[in-house]
Design an enzyme around this catalytic site. Sequence first.
Site, PDB file in Angstrom:
ATOM      1  N   GLU A   1      14.157 -10.294  10.060  1.00 20.02           N
ATOM      2  CA  GLU A   1      13.753 -11.710  10.005  1.00 20.02           C
ATOM      3  C   GLU A   1      12.233 -11.887   9.998  1.00 20.02           C
ATOM      4  OE1 GLU A   1      15.734 -14.868   9.893  1.00 20.02           O
ATOM      5  OE2 GLU A   1      13.679 -15.187   9.251  1.00 20.02           O
TER       6      GLU A   1
ATOM      7  N   THR B   1      -0.097  -5.262  17.925  1.00 18.88           N
ATOM      8  CA  THR B   1       0.048  -6.698  18.189  1.00 18.88           C
ATOM      9  C   THR B   1       1.519  -7.090  18.308  1.00 18.88           C
ATOM     10  OG1 THR B   1      -1.942  -7.011  16.886  1.00 18.88           O
ATOM     11  CG2 THR B   1      -0.630  -8.975  17.327  1.00 18.88           C
TER      12      THR B   1
ATOM     13  N   GLY C   1       0.973 -13.493  13.802  1.00 22.42           N
ATOM     14  CA  GLY C   1       0.605 -13.700  15.211  1.00 22.42           C
ATOM     15  C   GLY C   1       1.594 -13.028  16.133  1.00 22.42           C
TER      16      GLY C   1
ATOM     17  N   VAL D   1       9.162 -11.705   6.648  1.00 20.43           N
ATOM     18  CA  VAL D   1       8.623 -12.774   5.793  1.00 20.43           C
ATOM     19  C   VAL D   1       8.438 -14.024   6.645  1.00 20.43           C
ATOM     20  CG1 VAL D   1       8.989 -14.217   3.752  1.00 20.43           C
ATOM     21  CG2 VAL D   1       9.895 -11.879   3.802  1.00 20.43           C
TER      22      VAL D   1
ATOM     23  N   GLY E   1       6.595 -14.480   9.230  1.00 19.83           N
ATOM     24  CA  GLY E   1       6.352 -14.241  10.658  1.00 19.83           C
ATOM     25  C   GLY E   1       7.460 -14.836  11.517  1.00 19.83           C
TER      26      GLY E   1
ATOM     27  N   GLU F   1      -7.822  -7.775   7.326  1.00 18.47           N
ATOM     28  CA  GLU F   1      -8.161  -6.388   7.621  1.00 18.47           C
ATOM     29  C   GLU F   1      -9.568  -6.084   7.097  1.00 18.47           C
ATOM     30  OE1 GLU F   1      -5.778  -4.309   8.952  1.00 18.47           O
ATOM     31  OE2 GLU F   1      -4.364  -5.970   8.958  1.00 18.47           O
TER      32      GLU F   1
ATOM     33  N   ILE G   1       8.788 -17.824  11.296  1.00 19.92           N
ATOM     34  CA  ILE G   1       9.619 -18.864  10.664  1.00 19.92           C
ATOM     35  C   ILE G   1      11.016 -18.302  10.371  1.00 19.92           C
ATOM     36  CG2 ILE G   1       9.868 -20.421   8.684  1.00 19.92           C
ATOM     37  CD1 ILE G   1       6.865 -20.133   8.183  1.00 19.92           C
TER      38      ILE G   1
ATOM     39  N   LYS H   1       6.600 -10.255  -0.088  1.00 19.86           N
ATOM     40  CA  LYS H   1       7.405 -11.242   0.640  1.00 19.86           C
ATOM     41  C   LYS H   1       8.268 -12.078  -0.309  1.00 19.86           C
ATOM     42  CE  LYS H   1       4.202 -11.470   4.545  1.00 19.86           C
ATOM     43  NZ  LYS H   1       2.970 -12.107   5.022  1.00 19.86           N
TER      44      LYS H   1
ATOM     45  N   ASP I   1       0.572  -8.646  -0.588  1.00 20.90           N
ATOM     46  CA  ASP I   1       1.385  -8.974   0.590  1.00 20.90           C
ATOM     47  C   ASP I   1       2.359 -10.112   0.239  1.00 20.90           C
ATOM     48  OD1 ASP I   1       1.683  -8.937   3.697  1.00 20.90           O
ATOM     49  OD2 ASP I   1       1.283 -11.040   3.233  1.00 20.90           O
TER      50      ASP I   1
HETATM   51  N1  HSE Z   1      -1.496 -10.135   6.564  1.00 23.23           N
HETATM   52  C1  HSE Z   1      -0.373 -10.990   6.745  1.00 23.23           C
HETATM   53  C2  HSE Z   1      -0.796 -12.441   6.553  1.00 23.23           C
HETATM   54  C3  HSE Z   1       0.227 -10.790   8.114  1.00 23.23           C
HETATM   55  O1  HSE Z   1      -2.008 -12.713   6.552  1.00 23.23           O
HETATM   56  O2  HSE Z   1       0.054 -13.303   6.372  1.00 23.23           O
HETATM   57  C4  HSE Z   1       1.622 -11.310   8.283  1.00 23.23           C
HETATM   58  O3  HSE Z   1       2.537 -10.710   7.406  1.00 23.23           O
END
Ligand code: HSE
Length: 400
Positions: A124, A11, A297, A127, A129, A185, A131, A200, A196
């Site tokens: 960048e 992706t 995304g 963390v 995505g 997932e 932003i 971050k 996750d």
């Molecule tokens: N699995 C992560 C989320 C993807 O849902 O935020 C982006 O880091």
Amino acid sequence: MIKIAVLGYGTIGSGVVEALDINKEVIKEHAGQDIEVKYVLDLRDFPGTPIESKLVHDYDVIVNDPEVDIVVEVMGGTHPAYEYAKAALEAGKSVATSNKALVAEYGPELIALAREKNLNFLFEASVGGGIPIIRPILRSLNVDTIHHITGILNGTTNYILTKMFEEGSTYEEALKDAQALGYAEADPTADVDGFDAARKIAILSSLIYGKTVNFQEITTEGIRNITDVDMKYAKALGKKIKLLGITYNIDGKIYSEVAPHMIDKKHMMYMVDDVMNGIETHGNLLGDTMFYGAGAGKLPTASAVVSDIIDEVKHLHVNIPIKWDAEPMVLEDHTKHWSKFFVRVDAECEEMKTCFKLEQLTKLDDYPDEYAIVTEELTFEEFYSKIEGNSHIRSIIQVK
Ligand code: HSE
């Protein structure tokens, strides 16, 4: 013309290739020259696609090609991402990555190696995505003492919690929906158990305080135990439930946690719904700031990766300083920190009404066999000693 290689055509990798094409002109203007993707590394073949002729399966082709100045690591996971990133830096190539697992585990080592080689290791997109948060922390918020950083850092869990809040879905229904939409997932553990988000908040805290916050030492609780009934109480109390990653600096003592919190409308995180992410900081000079946007995304994440590529093109063989030392940050014992607590309890248990200075006491018509309280602020230690051995408690959620 700068030549780059993209590791991983999933992706984000395909997003990076697409973003470089869609915004070719504006990117060239900022980078000062054209950026060409010379190679894409992937285990798979992509016949009939625009990258077919660039595809390689052997990383040595990339690392041994002196024409490649920048390696973009967007494969995810720690191995072989770590070995590839290290080999690229050792071969004189800068690295841009979106990989939070790599950064949380090997960030200080790769930053130091990039510094030693007069190159860059930028992340960048790792963390929040798309932003912009890492550059602001390093370049703008560095003037302040940051008293706390609070984030909704995981889009999947935020989607699940939003769905439960808005549609009354159960956790299982909302998770299934998130999986069907491709957010979660098949094994959703890293998202729903908070790991996750822990990685971050560890990255952001390490950048703020300059030492390594080990994500494994962060007190972490996910959202698996949040029920649709909890969500109904939250609604009745005028609150939402959000999974927050928070690091507090209280007179130089650093506390860090990931946990679900009930938050009310006055909190800036209240309006961060669906898969969006939000990050709030409080500095001693600046006061509050809020960063909001798409935390995951294809194109949003690619946008952040390409911003790193541009910085690396503009600083070829010039290191952009990042203060994040390998020295471990000592985290304070979280049980000494404090919170208010929402507690749901069987109706027959009167004790909960008297052992706290109640801020709120609520009963819902649909659930006559229970009630809920919101306690005063007290340390985790004090709270848990007061409820020790009580078998009537149905749920506990921190309240902000
Ligand atoms: N699995 C992560 C989320 C993807 O849902 O935020 C982006 O880091």
